[in-house]
Design an enzyme around this catalytic site. Structure first.
Site, PDB file in Angstrom:
ATOM      1  N   LYS A 100       0.866  -1.174   0.000  1.00  0.00           N
ATOM      2  CA  LYS A 100       0.000   0.000   0.000  1.00  0.00           C
ATOM      3  C   LYS A 100       0.902   1.221   0.000  1.00  0.00           C
ATOM      4  O   LYS A 100       1.619   1.474   0.976  1.00  0.00           O
ATOM      5  CB  LYS A 100      -0.911   0.016   1.225  1.00  0.00           C
ATOM      6  N   ALA A 187     -10.013   4.956   3.906  1.00  0.00           N
ATOM      7  CA  ALA A 187      -9.962   6.092   4.848  1.00  0.00           C
ATOM      8  C   ALA A 187     -11.286   6.834   4.927  1.00  0.00           C
ATOM      9  O   ALA A 187     -11.955   7.079   3.928  1.00  0.00           O
ATOM     10  CB  ALA A 187      -8.854   7.078   4.507  1.00  0.00           C
ATOM     11  N   SER A 210      -9.626   2.770  11.471  1.00  0.00           N
ATOM     12  CA  SER A 210     -10.049   3.521  12.654  1.00  0.00           C
ATOM     13  C   SER A 210     -11.459   3.184  13.100  1.00  0.00           C
ATOM     14  O   SER A 210     -11.735   3.101  14.304  1.00  0.00           O
ATOM     15  CB  SER A 210      -9.946   5.028  12.383  1.00  0.00           C
TER      16      SER A 210
END
Length: 258
Positions: A100, A187, A210
């Site tokens: 990545k 994200a 997250s």
């Protein structure tokens, strides 16, 4: 190729949920979340390949999961040169062809650098890596990265760790429309419903970190995201109804009330 499988280069995956491994409170919770998600591909920052400090090493415990492949990321790199070096070290340590490419030089907004990302991706693809670059939701950049041999493109849904959801939705739709390689939202996602939405509109997969790691119950949230991804994908496969500007009767009009 079976439409149920995600294809990246010559590799196939049954799960369309990719997990990041940062921000978890401890390694045990992270491993349990990875297992609960059913993911088959996880990203790991190079600094977490730490053989000298087992308590800070994620590579070894993840390597024990036979169903999971590692994708080192270049987080922390501020330019193409640093990203290429990090990718090479990651491949040496993990034996994985995946990388990545993540280059965000400004710590205040963590936006990916499109120029440095392009040059790093081009060099790494030529070197045999399966490159998945993290990028702004830019259709022009996405096409250029496809042209230099990237295995997929990963436009952001919103800023890293923000929970902003699919704020770039319209641009992602343009990327999907013109892309011949998988488009993976990376994200910004906060809820499984947003993952389902990304899949419904045509994304090949989503990458989540997250939203799972910062949840009150990361393991349960990992399961929820797996369900969201699967639901969105199956809905797209089933064929969503067309939208209309006007109401459309669900039953034919009859004269029985006349």
């Amino acid at each position: 190729m079976n439409d149920e499988l995600l294809k990246l280069g010559s590799h196939t995956f049954g799960s369309r949920l990719i997990l990041g491994t940062g921000k978890f409170s401890d390694t045990e919770t992270m491993i349990r979340a990875v297992e609960a998600s059913g993911t088959e591909l996880v990203t790991v920052a190079l600094r977490r390949f730490n053989r000298d400090k087992p308590n800070d090493d994620l590579c070894a415990p993840l390597a024990k999961l036979s169903a999971v492949r590692l994708m080192p990321n270049t987080s922390g790199a501020i330019n193409a040169k640093e990203a290429v070096r990090a990718a090479q070290l990651g491949r040496e340590l993990s034996g994985s062809p995946f990388v990545k490419v993540e280059i965000h030089p400004n710590p205040h907004h963590l936006m990916p650098d499109p120029v440095e990302t392009y040059f790093a991706a081009k060099e790494l693809a030529a070197d045999g890596f399966l490159v998945l670059p993290y990028i702004p939701a830019d259709p022009v950049l996405a096409k250029k990265l496809e042209d230099v041999g990237c295995a997929a493109v990963m436009p952001l849904g919103a800023a890293i760790g923000s929970g902003g959801g699919l704020s770039t939705l319209e641009m992602i739709k343009l990327i999907i429309r013109d892309s011949n390689i998988p488009v993976i939202v990376d994200a910004g996602l906060r809820a499984p419903s947003e993952a389902a939405c990304a899949m419904e509109m045509g994304c090949a997969a989503v990458l989540v970190n997250s939203a799972i790691a910062a949840a009150q119950d990361p393991v349960a949230m990992a399961e929820a995201f797996a369900l969201g991804v699967q639901t969105g994908f199956e809905a797209r496969q089933a064929g969503l109804m067309l939208q209309s500007e006007f109401a459309v009767a669900t039953s034919p009009l009859t004269s029985f009330l006349s």
